[in-house]
Enzyme design. Structure first.
Site, short mmCIF file in Angstrom:
data_model
loop_
_atom_site.label_atom_id
_atom_site.label_comp_id
_atom_site.label_asym_id
_atom_site.label_seq_id
_atom_site.Cartn_x
_atom_site.Cartn_y
_atom_site.Cartn_z
N SER A 15 -43.76 43.49 -10.08
CA SER A 15 -44.96 43.21 -9.04
C SER A 15 -45.17 41.82 -9.06
O SER A 15 -46.01 41.28 -10.12
CB SER A 15 -45.91 44.30 -9.10
OG SER A 15 -46.86 43.82 -8.12
N HIS A 48 -41.34 43.19 -6.03
CA HIS A 48 -42.49 44.14 -5.11
C HIS A 48 -43.33 43.03 -4.80
O HIS A 48 -44.17 42.35 -5.69
CB HIS A 48 -42.78 45.04 -6.03
CG HIS A 48 -43.78 45.97 -5.47
ND1 HIS A 48 -43.45 47.09 -4.60
CD2 HIS A 48 -45.26 45.97 -5.59
CE1 HIS A 48 -44.50 47.70 -4.12
NE2 HIS A 48 -45.63 47.13 -4.72
N ASP A 86 -47.02 42.53 -2.89
CA ASP A 86 -48.48 43.05 -2.45
C ASP A 86 -49.05 42.20 -1.58
O ASP A 86 -49.53 41.08 -1.91
CB ASP A 86 -49.17 43.66 -3.69
CG ASP A 86 -48.56 44.70 -4.58
OD1 ASP A 86 -48.37 45.66 -3.98
OD2 ASP A 86 -48.48 44.38 -5.77
N MET A 138 -52.53 42.19 0.57
CA MET A 138 -53.70 43.00 0.63
C MET A 138 -54.66 42.34 1.47
O MET A 138 -54.65 40.91 1.46
CB MET A 138 -54.40 42.86 -0.72
CG MET A 138 -53.58 43.59 -1.74
SD MET A 138 -54.52 43.79 -3.38
CE MET A 138 -53.26 44.30 -4.31
N HIS A 170 -45.01 45.55 0.21
CA HIS A 170 -46.03 46.52 0.21
C HIS A 170 -47.18 46.07 0.91
O HIS A 170 -47.94 45.39 0.46
CB HIS A 170 -46.33 47.03 -1.26
CG HIS A 170 -47.35 48.11 -1.27
ND1 HIS A 170 -48.05 48.44 -2.49
CD2 HIS A 170 -47.94 48.98 -0.48
CE1 HIS A 170 -48.85 49.37 -2.36
NE2 HIS A 170 -48.82 49.61 -1.26
N MET A 221 -50.95 46.40 2.23
CA MET A 221 -52.13 47.14 2.08
C MET A 221 -53.10 46.69 3.10
O MET A 221 -53.96 45.65 2.79
CB MET A 221 -52.70 47.21 0.69
CG MET A 221 -51.83 48.01 -0.49
SD MET A 221 -52.06 47.34 -1.98
CE MET A 221 -50.58 46.28 -2.04
N MET A 251 -48.73 56.01 -4.94
CA MET A 251 -49.69 55.19 -5.57
C MET A 251 -50.09 56.00 -6.87
O MET A 251 -50.73 57.14 -6.48
CB MET A 251 -50.88 54.67 -4.60
CG MET A 251 -50.56 53.76 -3.47
SD MET A 251 -49.48 52.17 -3.92
CE MET A 251 -50.72 51.43 -5.19
N GLY A 260 -53.08 46.15 -13.06
CA GLY A 260 -53.71 46.57 -14.56
C GLY A 260 -54.63 47.74 -14.48
O GLY A 260 -55.36 47.83 -15.46
N ASP A 298 -45.88 53.07 -7.85
CA ASP A 298 -46.68 52.00 -8.03
C ASP A 298 -48.02 51.89 -8.79
O ASP A 298 -48.92 52.77 -8.07
CB ASP A 298 -46.65 51.51 -6.65
CG ASP A 298 -47.19 49.89 -6.44
OD1 ASP A 298 -47.37 49.16 -7.56
OD2 ASP A 298 -47.50 49.57 -5.51
N GLY A 299 -48.06 51.42 -9.87
CA GLY A 299 -49.42 51.44 -10.51
C GLY A 299 -49.50 51.91 -11.88
O GLY A 299 -49.14 53.14 -11.92
N SER A 308 -48.48 44.21 -14.60
CA SER A 308 -49.24 43.88 -15.52
C SER A 308 -48.03 44.18 -16.81
O SER A 308 -47.89 43.12 -17.66
CB SER A 308 -50.21 44.38 -15.98
OG SER A 308 -51.05 44.73 -14.79
C1 DX5 Z 1 -51.78 47.72 -6.65
C2 DX5 Z 1 -50.36 47.36 -6.08
C3 DX5 Z 1 -49.66 47.36 -7.26
C4 DX5 Z 1 -49.65 46.42 -8.65
C5 DX5 Z 1 -49.33 47.08 -9.77
O1 DX5 Z 1 -52.62 47.82 -5.32
O2 DX5 Z 1 -49.97 47.82 -5.04
O3 DX5 Z 1 -48.05 47.18 -6.97
O4 DX5 Z 1 -49.31 45.22 -8.41
O5 DX5 Z 1 -49.73 46.56 -10.85
P1 DX5 Z 1 -49.60 47.07 -12.07
O6 DX5 Z 1 -48.24 47.37 -12.63
O7 DX5 Z 1 -50.43 46.18 -12.96
O8 DX5 Z 1 -50.55 48.48 -12.13
ZN ZN Z 2 -47.82 47.54 -4.76
#
Ligand code: DX5
Ligand code: ZN
Length: 220
Positions: free
Chosen positions: A9, A34, A36, A38, A67, A69, A138, A146, A176-177, A199
């Site tokens: 990610s 990946h 993200d 937001m 992804h 959001m 999720m 993180g 994811d996460g 992370s």
């Molecule tokens: C969270 C994101 C994830 C995030 C994952 O909202 O959708 O893709 O980057 O990060 P880690 O692997 O650090 O949890």
């Molecule tokens: Zn994501």
């Protein structure tokens, strides 16, 4: 057993050295990027938007898994296709007309994904699973990298796998996460096909090696 995929990610990358980090993923054993996106409305954080994705696309040599959001994702389907997205994932919770949204994503030549928040039950996908290329479960509340992994995810993966088999769908399961070497094997065994890791990859000292290890664990 099908091959399990690893998707670093980019949210956890060093944005001041983005090209360096993209090249690292290019030459690693990772399968996807990946990405993200937001909006500060659907989730309580703003990551980055179109110009940054455009810059990433210029250098990325692997599948780009976006992804979203964001609220009202339908407004930007064409934009994300034009920016080079191969897979476009929208949140179930952000779509009033999910079936229509999925068709619109496919009409732009992308694979269609649906993400489910930790509180959303798998059974909401009963009637659309055959139209979905990727379900993103999720395993943290979306918005931040993180965070720690929610244990109930294993049950959701198993339930989703059962639904996919029952309906004869070819949907991939993405997690994811909070993915690390500690949960990768158990997730893969439960039926996960794609592991997103932010992370865990980017905060490690040898990122190439971390990706290789994660890949080996997921495929063991
Ligand atoms: C969270 C994101 C994830 C995030 C994952 O909202 O959708 O893709 O980057 O990060 P880690 O692997 O650090 O949890
Ligand atoms: Zn994501």
């Amino acid at each position: 057993m099908s091959t399990k995929l690893i998707a670093p990610s980019i949210l956890a990358a060093d944005f001041a050295n983005l090209q360096r980090d993209i090249e690292m993923v290019n030459k690693s054993e990772a399968d996807w990027f990946h990405i993200d996106i937001m909006d500060g409305v659907f989730v309580p954080n703003i990551s980055f938007g179109m110009p940054v994705l455009q810059a990433i696309s210029k250098h990325a040599k692997k599948t780009i898994d976006v992804h979203l959001m964001i609220v009202e994702p339908d407004r930007y389907i064409k934009t994300f296709a034009d920016l080079g997205s191969n897979i476009l994932t929208v949140h179930y919770e952000a779509c009033n007309h999910l079936h229509r949204t999925l068709q619109a994503i496919k009409a732009e030549g992308m694979q269609a994904g649906v993400a489910l928040n930790p509180h959303t039950n798998i059974n909401v996908l009963e009637d659309t699973i055959n139209d979905i290329d990727l379900v993103c479960i999720m395993s943290v509340n979306p918005g931040f990298g993180g965070q720690s992994f929610i244990e109930n995810t294993y049950n959701k993966v198993k339930q989703l796998k059962e639904l996919i088999l029952k309906k004869g769908a070819s949907t991939k399961i993405e997690i994811d996460g909070g993915v690390t070497n500690k949960n990768a094997k158990k997730l893969a065994d439960a039926g996960a096909d794609v592991l997103v890791a932010g992370s865990y990859v980017f905060k490690s000292t040898n990122q190439i090696e971390t990706i290789r290890d994660l890949n080996a664990i997921a495929n063991s």
